[in-house]
Scaffold this motif. Structure first.
Motif, PDB file in Angstrom:
ATOM      1  N   LEU A   4      47.006  43.298  46.241  1.00 40.16           N
ATOM      2  CA  LEU A   4      46.234  43.075  47.665  1.00 40.16           C
ATOM      3  C   LEU A   4      44.932  42.839  47.532  1.00 40.16           C
ATOM      4  N   ASP A   5      44.549  42.223  48.667  1.00 41.30           N
ATOM      5  CA  ASP A   5      43.292  41.717  48.985  1.00 41.30           C
ATOM      6  C   ASP A   5      42.446  43.023  49.329  1.00 41.30           C
ATOM      7  N   PRO A   6      41.351  43.425  48.442  1.00 45.12           N
ATOM      8  CA  PRO A   6      40.552  44.451  48.877  1.00 45.12           C
ATOM      9  C   PRO A   6      39.755  44.495  50.136  1.00 45.12           C
ATOM     10  N   GLY A   7      39.453  43.169  50.579  1.00 46.20           N
ATOM     11  CA  GLY A   7      38.836  42.771  51.609  1.00 46.20           C
ATOM     12  C   GLY A   7      39.707  42.933  53.069  1.00 46.20           C
ATOM     13  N   ARG A   8      40.941  42.942  52.724  1.00 44.13           N
ATOM     14  CA  ARG A   8      41.792  43.307  54.038  1.00 44.13           C
ATOM     15  C   ARG A   8      42.864  44.416  53.818  1.00 44.13           C
ATOM     16  N   ALA A  46      36.767  51.224  43.272  1.00 41.70           N
ATOM     17  CA  ALA A  46      36.330  50.131  42.218  1.00 41.70           C
ATOM     18  C   ALA A  46      36.347  48.585  42.950  1.00 41.70           C
ATOM     19  N   ALA A  47      37.282  48.414  43.797  1.00 44.41           N
ATOM     20  CA  ALA A  47      37.314  47.172  44.446  1.00 44.41           C
ATOM     21  C   ALA A  47      36.734  46.740  45.625  1.00 44.41           C
ATOM     22  N   GLY A  48      36.104  47.792  45.909  1.00 47.99           N
ATOM     23  CA  GLY A  48      35.265  47.860  47.248  1.00 47.99           C
ATOM     24  C   GLY A  48      36.087  47.931  48.354  1.00 47.99           C
ATOM     25  N   ALA A  49      37.300  48.484  48.507  1.00 48.50           N
ATOM     26  CA  ALA A  49      38.134  48.567  49.549  1.00 48.50           C
ATOM     27  C   ALA A  49      38.058  49.919  50.065  1.00 48.50           C
ATOM     28  N   PRO A  50      38.066  50.076  51.315  1.00 52.35           N
ATOM     29  CA  PRO A  50      37.786  51.534  52.047  1.00 52.35           C
ATOM     30  C   PRO A  50      38.969  52.392  51.812  1.00 52.35           C
ATOM     31  N   LEU A 169      44.547  45.934  43.558  1.00 51.90           N
ATOM     32  CA  LEU A 169      43.702  44.969  44.268  1.00 51.90           C
ATOM     33  C   LEU A 169      42.866  43.914  43.572  1.00 51.90           C
ATOM     34  N   ASP A 170      43.364  42.826  43.660  1.00 50.33           N
ATOM     35  CA  ASP A 170      42.657  41.761  42.966  1.00 50.33           C
ATOM     36  C   ASP A 170      42.051  40.779  43.650  1.00 50.33           C
TER      37      ASP A 170
END
Length: 173
Positions: A4-8, A46-50, A169-170
């Motif tokens: 999954l995209d950590p920005g989304r 760790a991936a910066g995801a909320p 999350l990559d």
């Protein structure tokens, strides 16, 4: 399951409050759910995801019952906390706005109870256009049958069911 995209993507944990985690639950204990949710939350951080925690408050009472706070070890300073007063986490809570501000399109769910707070919040997420992912081993219910009905009958129609270890999350491909 693809990364999954950590920005989304956001992790949404529903009702992991001391008094709820302590209840007799099935197919797994509240303690087991908290452990799985902690691993998942650590991956997101760790991936910066909320990471979003939803807790329920009873309306029209001066004092909430003892144990109404989120499990302290699960919440970190940068996490978001949403208070709900209904079964689902979107109605009049600002959750949709918090997710939209962060450009979230995919929501990973965990929490208690699978068939109540988690499912109600996930159904509203679908109505709002989010893509749900269900961390099956980071949730539980009051009975194993209720949990299994949601996980095997309802959730596959709404999104993707996975285990905590399958959720990664990559970033965008």
């Amino acid at each position: 399951m693809p990364a999954l995209d950590p920005g989304r993507t956001a992790l949404v944990l529903v009702d992991l409050m001391e008094r709820i985690v302590a209840l007799p639950l099935a197919p797994r204990s509240g303690t087991d759910v908290v452990a799985a949710a902690t691993r998942l939350a650590d991956t997101f951080r760790a991936a910066g995801a909320p990471v979003v925690h939803i807790r329920v408050e009873r309306p029209n009472v001066d004092t909430q019952p003892p144990g109404s706070e989120l499990v302290p070890s699960l919440v970190h300073d940068d996490d978001l906390i949403v208070v709900k007063r209904t079964i689902g986490g979107f109605h009049a809570t600002g959750l949709h706005e918090l997710l939209a501000e962060r450009s979230v399109s995919t929501v990973v769910f965990g929490g208690i109870a699978t068939n109540l707070g988690v499912e109600s919040t996930a159904r509203a997420a679908c109505d709002l256009g989010y893509e749900p992912v269900f961390a099956e081993d980071a949730m539980t219910a009051f009975t194993a049958d209720e949990h299994h009905a949601s996980v095997s009958l309802d959730f596959p129609r709404l999104g993707t069911v996975a285990t905590v270890s399958q959720i990664t999350l990559d970033g965008p491909e």
